[in-house]
Write a protein that holds these residues in place. Sequence first.
Motif, PDB file in Angstrom:
ATOM      1  N   VAL A 285       0.969  -1.040  -0.055  1.00  0.00           N
ATOM      2  CA  VAL A 285      -0.077  -0.116  -0.051  1.00  0.00           C
ATOM      3  C   VAL A 285       0.951   1.177   0.011  1.00  0.00           C
ATOM      4  CG1 VAL A 285      -0.163   0.073   2.514  1.00  0.00           C
ATOM      5  CG2 VAL A 285      -2.104   1.167   1.260  1.00  0.00           C
ATOM      6  N   LYS A 286       0.257   2.356  -0.425  1.00  0.00           N
ATOM      7  CA  LYS A 286       1.071   3.591  -0.583  1.00  0.00           C
ATOM      8  C   LYS A 286       0.295   4.633   0.210  1.00  0.00           C
ATOM      9  CE  LYS A 286       3.393   3.177  -5.243  1.00  0.00           C
ATOM     10  NZ  LYS A 286       3.313   3.371  -6.361  1.00  0.00           N
ATOM     11  N   PHE A 287       0.992   5.741   0.691  1.00  0.00           N
ATOM     12  CA  PHE A 287      -0.113   6.639   1.293  1.00  0.00           C
ATOM     13  C   PHE A 287       0.493   7.817   1.083  1.00  0.00           C
ATOM     14  CE2 PHE A 287       0.219   3.154   4.555  1.00  0.00           C
ATOM     15  CZ  PHE A 287      -1.209   2.939   4.858  1.00  0.00           C
ATOM     16  N   ARG A 288      -0.404   9.107   0.789  1.00  0.00           N
ATOM     17  CA  ARG A 288      -0.119  10.345   0.451  1.00  0.00           C
ATOM     18  C   ARG A 288       0.502  11.164   1.757  1.00  0.00           C
ATOM     19  NH1 ARG A 288      -4.839   8.992  -1.567  1.00  0.00           N
ATOM     20  NH2 ARG A 288      -4.894   8.597  -3.787  1.00  0.00           N
ATOM     21  N   THR A 289       1.201  12.258   1.487  1.00  0.00           N
ATOM     22  CA  THR A 289       1.611  12.989   2.799  1.00  0.00           C
ATOM     23  C   THR A 289       0.767  13.650   3.286  1.00  0.00           C
ATOM     24  OG1 THR A 289       2.293  14.505   1.107  1.00  0.00           O
ATOM     25  CG2 THR A 289       4.057  13.337   2.101  1.00  0.00           C
ATOM     26  N   GLU A 290      -0.574  14.055   2.792  1.00  0.00           N
ATOM     27  CA  GLU A 290      -1.609  14.597   3.397  1.00  0.00           C
ATOM     28  C   GLU A 290      -2.924  13.964   3.038  1.00  0.00           C
ATOM     29  OE1 GLU A 290      -2.414  18.789   2.673  1.00  0.00           O
ATOM     30  OE2 GLU A 290      -0.141  19.092   2.876  1.00  0.00           O
ATOM     31  N   GLU A 291      -3.290  12.985   4.022  1.00  0.00           N
ATOM     32  CA  GLU A 291      -4.694  12.528   4.045  1.00  0.00           C
ATOM     33  C   GLU A 291      -4.996  11.792   5.333  1.00  0.00           C
ATOM     34  OE1 GLU A 291      -4.844   8.946   0.975  1.00  0.00           O
ATOM     35  OE2 GLU A 291      -3.017   8.195   1.617  1.00  0.00           O
ATOM     36  N   PHE A 292      -6.326  11.544   5.484  1.00  0.00           N
ATOM     37  CA  PHE A 292      -6.737  10.898   6.589  1.00  0.00           C
ATOM     38  C   PHE A 292      -7.119   9.392   6.319  1.00  0.00           C
ATOM     39  CE2 PHE A 292      -8.732  12.162  10.858  1.00  0.00           C
ATOM     40  CZ  PHE A 292      -8.782  11.019  11.207  1.00  0.00           C
ATOM     41  N   VAL A 293      -6.542   8.432   6.637  1.00  0.00           N
ATOM     42  CA  VAL A 293      -6.917   7.098   6.148  1.00  0.00           C
ATOM     43  C   VAL A 293      -7.435   6.392   7.119  1.00  0.00           C
ATOM     44  CG1 VAL A 293      -5.880   4.936   5.189  1.00  0.00           C
ATOM     45  CG2 VAL A 293      -4.678   7.066   4.732  1.00  0.00           C
ATOM     46  N   ALA A 294      -8.326   5.826   7.249  1.00  0.00           N
ATOM     47  CA  ALA A 294      -9.135   4.928   8.365  1.00  0.00           C
ATOM     48  C   ALA A 294      -8.664   3.567   7.987  1.00  0.00           C
ATOM     49  CB  ALA A 294     -10.369   5.156   8.725  1.00  0.00           C
ATOM     50  N   ILE A 295      -8.279   2.698   8.844  1.00  0.00           N
ATOM     51  CA  ILE A 295      -7.899   1.230   8.578  1.00  0.00           C
ATOM     52  C   ILE A 295      -9.321   0.561   9.454  1.00  0.00           C
ATOM     53  CG2 ILE A 295      -6.762  -0.520   8.951  1.00  0.00           C
ATOM     54  CD1 ILE A 295      -4.274   1.109   8.206  1.00  0.00           C
ATOM     55  N   LEU A 296     -10.086  -0.055   8.601  1.00  0.00           N
ATOM     56  CA  LEU A 296     -11.157  -0.864   9.372  1.00  0.00           C
ATOM     57  C   LEU A 296     -10.904  -2.434   9.287  1.00  0.00           C
ATOM     58  CD1 LEU A 296     -14.459   0.704   7.871  1.00  0.00           C
ATOM     59  CD2 LEU A 296     -13.832   0.691  10.463  1.00  0.00           C
TER      60      LEU A 296
ATOM     61  N   ASN B 159       7.026  13.994  -4.978  1.00  0.00           N
ATOM     62  CA  ASN B 159       8.035  14.540  -4.608  1.00  0.00           C
ATOM     63  C   ASN B 159       8.012  14.977  -3.103  1.00  0.00           C
ATOM     64  OD1 ASN B 159       9.689  14.871  -6.769  1.00  0.00           O
ATOM     65  ND2 ASN B 159       8.610  16.742  -7.721  1.00  0.00           N
ATOM     66  N   ASP B 160       6.722  14.820  -2.503  1.00  0.00           N
ATOM     67  CA  ASP B 160       6.523  14.904  -0.951  1.00  0.00           C
ATOM     68  C   ASP B 160       7.718  14.483  -0.367  1.00  0.00           C
ATOM     69  OD1 ASP B 160       4.240  16.521  -1.870  1.00  0.00           O
ATOM     70  OD2 ASP B 160       3.117  14.631  -1.624  1.00  0.00           O
ATOM     71  N   LYS B 161       8.015  15.113   0.772  1.00  0.00           N
ATOM     72  CA  LYS B 161       9.188  14.370   1.820  1.00  0.00           C
ATOM     73  C   LYS B 161       8.935  14.376   3.439  1.00  0.00           C
ATOM     74  CE  LYS B 161      12.657  13.294  -0.922  1.00  0.00           C
ATOM     75  NZ  LYS B 161      13.361  14.012  -2.162  1.00  0.00           N
ATOM     76  N   PHE B 162       9.370  13.497   3.737  1.00  0.00           N
ATOM     77  CA  PHE B 162       9.330  13.498   5.173  1.00  0.00           C
ATOM     78  C   PHE B 162      10.561  13.899   5.755  1.00  0.00           C
ATOM     79  CE2 PHE B 162       6.173   9.946   4.049  1.00  0.00           C
ATOM     80  CZ  PHE B 162       4.813  10.780   4.422  1.00  0.00           C
ATOM     81  N   LYS B 163      10.614  14.600   7.067  1.00  0.00           N
ATOM     82  CA  LYS B 163      12.001  15.013   7.479  1.00  0.00           C
ATOM     83  C   LYS B 163      12.537  14.049   8.446  1.00  0.00           C
ATOM     84  CE  LYS B 163       9.710  18.403  10.565  1.00  0.00           C
ATOM     85  NZ  LYS B 163       8.468  17.665  10.902  1.00  0.00           N
ATOM     86  N   ILE B 164      13.616  13.701   8.819  1.00  0.00           N
ATOM     87  CA  ILE B 164      14.240  12.813   9.816  1.00  0.00           C
ATOM     88  C   ILE B 164      15.595  13.430  10.242  1.00  0.00           C
ATOM     89  CG2 ILE B 164      15.209  10.476  10.145  1.00  0.00           C
ATOM     90  CD1 ILE B 164      13.677   9.347   7.829  1.00  0.00           C
ATOM     91  N   LYS B 165      15.689  13.607  11.380  1.00  0.00           N
ATOM     92  CA  LYS B 165      16.954  14.030  12.126  1.00  0.00           C
ATOM     93  C   LYS B 165      17.136  13.373  13.229  1.00  0.00           C
ATOM     94  CE  LYS B 165      15.462  18.559  14.032  1.00  0.00           C
ATOM     95  NZ  LYS B 165      15.361  18.198  15.534  1.00  0.00           N
ATOM     96  N   LYS B 166      18.389  13.445  13.660  1.00  0.00           N
ATOM     97  CA  LYS B 166      18.998  12.505  14.929  1.00  0.00           C
ATOM     98  C   LYS B 166      18.273  12.941  16.205  1.00  0.00           C
ATOM     99  CE  LYS B 166      21.993   9.662  13.471  1.00  0.00           C
ATOM    100  NZ  LYS B 166      23.433   8.811  13.630  1.00  0.00           N
ATOM    101  N   THR B 167      18.066  11.893  17.014  1.00  0.00           N
ATOM    102  CA  THR B 167      17.508  12.414  18.379  1.00  0.00           C
ATOM    103  C   THR B 167      18.404  11.815  19.521  1.00  0.00           C
ATOM    104  OG1 THR B 167      16.364  10.058  18.675  1.00  0.00           O
ATOM    105  CG2 THR B 167      15.217  11.916  17.602  1.00  0.00           C
ATOM    106  N   SER B 168      18.314  12.306  20.621  1.00  0.00           N
ATOM    107  CA  SER B 168      19.213  11.657  21.772  1.00  0.00           C
ATOM    108  C   SER B 168      18.583  12.462  23.218  1.00  0.00           C
ATOM    109  CB  SER B 168      20.650  11.876  21.777  1.00  0.00           C
ATOM    110  OG  SER B 168      20.905  13.477  22.090  1.00  0.00           O
ATOM    111  N   MET B 169      18.615  11.790  24.013  1.00  0.00           N
ATOM    112  CA  MET B 169      18.420  12.267  25.436  1.00  0.00           C
ATOM    113  C   MET B 169      19.550  12.341  26.172  1.00  0.00           C
ATOM    114  SD  MET B 169      16.330  10.532  28.653  1.00  0.00           S
ATOM    115  CE  MET B 169      14.905   9.834  27.953  1.00  0.00           C
TER     116      MET B 169
END
Length: 759
Positions: A26-37, A232-242
């Motif tokens: 399955v593919k998802f768009r960057t802006e949508e409201f998907v319900a899984i039933l 071309n829609d992109k998600f952002k990922i950067k490093k995390t630490s506590m």
Amino acid sequence: MLELKNIKKSYKTGSFKQTALKDVDVKFRTEEFVAILGPSGSGKTTLLNIIGGLDRYDSGDLIINGKSTKKFKDSNWDSYRNNCIGFIFQSYNLISHISILENVEMSTILSGYSKKRRRKMSIDALEKVGLKDHIHKKPNQLSGGQMQRVAIARALVNNPDIILADEPTGALDTKTSKQIMDLIKEVAKDKLVIMVTHNPDLAKEYANRIIEFKDGEIISDSSPVKDDENKNDKFKIKKTSMNYLSAISLSFNNLKTKKGRTFITSFASSIGIIGIALILSLSNGFKLKIDDFEKDTLAQMPLIISEQTMDLNSMKNMANEKDNLEEYSNKKKIYPQKTMEANVHINKITKEYLDIIENIDNDLIGGLSYTRITGLNIFTKQNDEVKAVEKELFSSLPSNKDGTSSTVMTDNFEIIYGSESTNKEDLFLLVDSKNRINEKVLEILGYKDKKEINFDDIIGKEFKIVLNDDYYNENNGFFTINNDLNDLYNKENNITVKIKGIIRGKKDNMFGEMSGTGIFYNKSLMDYIIDKNKESEIVKVQSDKNYNVLTMTQFEKDEDKENMISFLGGNSIPKAIQIYPKDFESKDKIIKELDKYNKSKSKEDKILYLDQSELMTSLTGNIMDAITIVLIAFSSISLIVSSIMVGIITYTSVLERTKEIGILRSLGARKKDITRVFNAETLIIGLCSGVLGILIARLLIIPTNIIIENLSKLPDVAKLNPKHAIILITISVILTLIGGLIPSRIASKKDPVIALRTE
Ligand code: ADP
Ligand code: MG
């Protein structure tokens, strides 16, 4: 873009394999409201966990921004979860021991923003969900709807691109459900929302796309993504630490909710610290007191140069010899003593040595005392038979340099029978600590081979001292000894001497022990004899000749002549010397002078002294050290026990906080962060127990000192060295950290999915 390609996932429980996802594509768009039933158990949660990076797929691929995640490392997944994903769970999953503001902040802690900025972000997020007035409440002070709002605020605070909601309204009534759905729809309008739900009505009302799920497969999709849609829609990922501070504040908050338990744990683990701190303060304090004491008293103990010295080992052997005799007893008995020859060093006190002592600066010396000997012609009568007595068995009692009766006598010896006297006719018998006396002496007293002798039988024993003019006969320039013992015994000029008392070295007094045993006379007798004998024929002749007037052999050294005159009772030579230094520094200077003499001498001719004070102090120092080490070893056991206890308690805490571990992981915490949280917890406990231990020890020192002062008159003995205090706190922290090491590793290894499923 988010794409799932042929994702498969199954769980193994024992030999049973449960397929959760069969083949999801399955593919998802960057802006949508998907319900899984889908029905319960169809794999919806598993799908969300895999999309959210909490769980790993078995095969297939999850593609983010067009990139495969097949090669993602743990750290990539952690960052992805923290930045891209906001989870909302049916059961809210809030951490119960911190406020709702802190719950929301927890999500931002991992993103590394400044404290101020994070606080503002969190308050803003809570304002958006309508909870601005409740930010300082704990989760259990809120209604279900409010708790889910907190979870939404927490999911949103990092402004993630994807919101994953697992039956967010499953536990809420219809009215509240609608409000929550409205809120999600409102705050996530520019995001990808994937919501699992049972409720088809809610799905139809709010979602733009409905995917139906059954048995781990998609059976329908209302709006699948077409191939030509914008990629071309992109998600952002950067490093995390506590960071450590956040870990500590999280643990601190947790411990605050368990104040009683934390206190008892800290107290229990502080017992070892208290023990060691007390022992150290006592030994430390005693050492300081001993130092003072040494300066006052020990400095005045004499340096002893006696005729014989022996190494301490042979002395010990002698002391350990089995004879069943009691030391320092009150029995009025005397016992024979075997002659000991092993390891004895004979000090030959020379004129050169005496000159060195005479020349020592008077300012360094508090007192000087000599034990001298002179030649005596002594006879005794046993069973009507007159016998000659070896003159070596007699020596003078110690006296000062100027001849006055010596304090050495009263300092070192006690009269255990009879009375004190300075009369020239009075003799004293010196016995050792076990009331023994040299066999030769016993023999001349008439008690050969006797097992024990009563004091009363000894007192009054009589000897005759014959003057030289009666003892030696001149014969043309050389001298012979008068052989008629009966005649000698009855000479008119004889001096009759009698045993007047029995003396013994004082307890634990080296000088007393080193003086040997034998018959001692007062200096007045020696002076009288020397006075008479100086004028005798033989001494007068001997003074003029360079050969021995008895053997007619030539003298080799000047000393030989001196010794001969002493032997003849015309002079005296020192047998033992006691030097009393003024203080410690003086003692060191005196010792330097004495050592100078020995440097040039052969082993045989060296003159060895005994430094009684050094012996005492090294002895007391060693004993103190030994006792301290033994006691510390005992207390250390309680330290080890307490660190094991902290380990167990940390492990319980890990079990209790399993859910929290899952939540932290879902927020993007790394394994390392989880370890940090629990290490921080043990660190706090270790620090508390260390500080508590030192404080309690500090308080216990007060009564301890009062008791010691009552018993020993020594004030303020126990003193805690600040250095020791710091070292002990450090040890406490290190030991508890070690104790918590295993549990905190267990915590970090917990599977976040299972952790979240735990109740
Ligand atoms: P849903 O959320 O649709 O109710 P889940 O995704 O929770 O379903 O579960 C799918 C299937 O996988 C279920 O049969 C469940 O028993 C099984 N399952 C889920 N998690 C585990 C796990 N950790 N170990 C074993 N089986 C699991
Ligand atoms: Mg589920």
